[in-house]
Structures are given as C-alpha cells and as structure tokens.
Design an enzyme around this catalytic site. Structure first.
Site, mmCIF file in Angstrom:
data_model
loop_
_atom_site.group_PDB
_atom_site.id
_atom_site.type_symbol
_atom_site.label_atom_id
_atom_site.label_comp_id
_atom_site.label_asym_id
_atom_site.label_seq_id
_atom_site.Cartn_x
_atom_site.Cartn_y
_atom_site.Cartn_z
ATOM 1 N N LYS A 158 0.860 -1.188 0.000
ATOM 2 C CA LYS A 158 0.000 0.000 0.000
ATOM 3 C C LYS A 158 0.891 1.230 0.000
ATOM 4 O O LYS A 158 1.796 1.352 0.824
ATOM 5 C CB LYS A 158 -0.866 -0.026 1.257
ATOM 6 C CG LYS A 158 -1.722 1.192 1.451
ATOM 7 C CD LYS A 158 -2.617 0.960 2.644
ATOM 8 C CE LYS A 158 -3.392 2.195 2.990
ATOM 9 N NZ LYS A 158 -4.317 1.920 4.099
HETATM 10 C C1 R5P Z 1 -2.885 4.133 7.009
HETATM 11 O O1 R5P Z 1 -2.082 3.445 7.438
HETATM 12 C C2 R5P Z 1 -4.217 4.368 7.561
HETATM 13 O O2 R5P Z 1 -4.395 3.635 8.665
HETATM 14 C C3 R5P Z 1 -5.272 4.135 6.516
HETATM 15 O O3 R5P Z 1 -5.540 2.768 6.328
HETATM 16 C C4 R5P Z 1 -4.858 4.717 5.221
HETATM 17 O O4 R5P Z 1 -4.366 5.982 5.420
HETATM 18 C C5 R5P Z 1 -5.954 4.680 4.174
HETATM 19 O O5 R5P Z 1 -6.907 5.529 4.496
HETATM 20 P P1 R5P Z 1 -7.046 6.949 3.794
HETATM 21 O O6 R5P Z 1 -7.500 6.672 2.390
HETATM 22 O O7 R5P Z 1 -8.080 7.625 4.626
HETATM 23 O O8 R5P Z 1 -5.726 7.620 3.808
#
Ligand code: R5P
Length: 290
Positions: free
Chosen positions: A202
């Site tokens: 990710k």
């Molecule tokens: C990252 O480690 C956070 O815990 C979220 O899973 C991540 O940031 C994804 O969420 P967002 O799209 O709100 O940034």
C-alpha cells in the site's frame, strides 16, 4: 472391475488453462495464498477496492468513524475488501463471507505521541488471524524513520508466518508528515516492503508512479489520504490505475464523502471498469441524487 479405458478423458494433450495466476507476483505462491488473494483481487480486472477504516487505532474516534457499526456495513456490497483492526471487526462488522478481510495486525504509537521511532508491535497473532478467516494481514512500515528496522522485522516475521499458513501480507508505507512524498521515496519504500515479504504494498500516488509500479514485483494499492473533493479523489484513483496500480485501499475519501455509497461505487467503476474520473463522477452523482 469394469475397464474404464476410453471412458474418462483426462485431456492429457490439452494445455492447462491456468499457466500462472492473475495477481502480480503470485504465480508461484501456494494454493491457499492464491485463493485468499482471489478473495481480494477481481479476476476480470486484476484489481481491488479495499475500504480502510483502521484510522481509530492511532487517531481515536475523530475521523467520521465514531460509529463504525453504522458507517461501514452499508458499504460492504460495493467493495472487495474491508481493512480494519480485529477488535473492530468483532465488535461492529457482520461476519459475512464477502467482502474479503484484511486485518491490521500491528499497533503503532498514537497521534498524541506521533513517534516514528517506535516501529510498532504485533497486536493480533497468527492464531487470531486464522480464527477470523483473514484474507490478509497488514503491517505498517516506517521506511526512512527511526522505527524502520523494527517495523521491517515485524513485516518479515508476519510474511514468513503468513507463507506458512497461506495468508498474504500487506505492507503499508507510513509517511511521516515531514517526509517527502516523491517518486524517489516510494520507489525505495515499495520495493523494500516487497523484498521483505509483502505480497501487496500500500502506497501513495505520486508523479512518476508508473515507474514505482513497474519496479515493485507485487501489486500496489493506493491510499486516498485526506479528504479531497470527490472529482479530485476519482481523478487520483484514475491516474493511479492508469499508471499500473492494482487498486485502492481508501478510507476518508469514501466514508467522509457526503454520499459514501456513491463514492464507493464510483471508485469501483474506475478500478474495475476503466471509467474516467468524469464518467465515475456521474455514477457518484446519480447515487447521491437517488
Ligand atoms: C494508514 O495506514 C491508515 O491507517 C489508513 O488505512 C490509510 O491511510 C488509508 O486511508 P485513507 O484513504 O483515509 O488515507
């Protein structure tokens, strides 16, 4: 005993239909690993829409996730994977077969401490992940920060035990607020996570993203980051998919939208059906105006 010769056709001269596996970097993984990746990535597109709602594990209930039991279950029909902490799944999410399940299994320091030197620790062991029928285990890594080594150790240990039991590992690039979000950083960080065992990485979208994707041997999914206007979030998702991302792991740009169901469906059109941002925005508007 009857002679079955000629009755059964084993098609010994026919080439096997599946010579590989459609998820990037997974062709040589075990059957169980592929099966679980198949719960996450759709065969038709090779991509995934992951809905992240793990923010409370470091931020508390301050991000429109005050009542996960009300916010997240209505979105389940529109996404491929839910990503959250095991405790929240047990408390607030019905244990249905779909969507897939990505467990955030590490803890980190909270926003009150904001300490990237900690590197985190294991909050959910492999037995718990198996008991919950997880499709994936997520570990956050602090590349370039003092917690780097500790978090990479957690990633590698998780990936090894994941290989043993057939559960893929998602490596999450954590970017501290003072760190640069550029191609050079993400090239290094995503590759380091993949080489330390992540089956999925990710990351965040950046200029030069197509090179980041190309140099990463496993699928990259992008986080959404802070809430953007809906069309801008769709444009970012479109560019990421166009540049080779295999999906999104998005939170705030879905659940903080004034129509989360519309946004989840619009993102799905970009990720799986080749819609442009403008086409997908029409889907969002159509759902919102119902
Ligand atoms: C990252 O480690 C956070 O815990 C979220 O899973 C991540 O940031 C994804 O969420 P967002 O799209 O709100 O940034």
């Amino acid at each position: 005993m009857a002679d079955n010769k000629g009755v059964h056709d084993f098609h010994v001269n026919t080439k096997e239909a599946a010579q590989g596996f459609y998820v990037k970097g997974a062709a040589h993984l075990d059957w169980g690993m592929q099966r679980r990746l198949g719960h996450m990535f759709q065969p038709k597109s090779g991509n995934t829409v992951m809905l992240a709602f793990d923010h409370g594990y470091i931020m508390g209930p301050t991000t429109w996730l005050e009542r996960i039991d009300l916010v997240i279950p209505p979105l389940m029909p529109y996404v491929d994977v839910l990503m959250g902490t095991p405790s929240i799944f047990r408390a607030d999410i019905p244990p249905e077969e779909r969507p897939g399940l990505c467990l955030r299994i590490t803890y980190d320091s909270t926003v009150l401490n904001d300490d990237l030197s900690c590197g985190g620790g294991i909050a959910c062991d492999i037995e718990s992940a198996i008991r919950m029928d997880a499709d994936c285990m997520a570990v956050q890594c602090f590349i370039g920060a003092p917690g780097e080594s500790r978090s990479l150790e957690l990633l590698a240990r998780t990936a090894n035990v994941g290989l043993k039991y057939g559960i893929p590992t998602l490596g999450v690039t954590a970017v501290g607020k003072d760190m640069v979000h550029d191609e050079k950083y993400f090239l290094l960080a995503t590759r380091v996570l993949a080489e330390n065992g992540a089956n999925i990485v990710k990351s965040y979208y950046c200029d030069g993203f197509e090179r980041v994707v190309s140099a990463c041997p496993v699928p990259i999914v992008i986080a959404g980051g802070k809430k953007l206007p809906e069309l801008d979030a769709l444009e970012m998702a479109y560019r990421a998919i166009n540049d080779g991302a295999h999906g999104v792991d998005m939170g705030r740009n879905i659940f903080q939208s004034d129509c989360p169901a519309g946004m989840a469906q619009a993102i799905g059109k970009v990720v799986h059906d080749g819609y442009t941002a403008a086409q997908a925005y029409e889907v969002y508007e159509e759902v919102r105006n119902r």
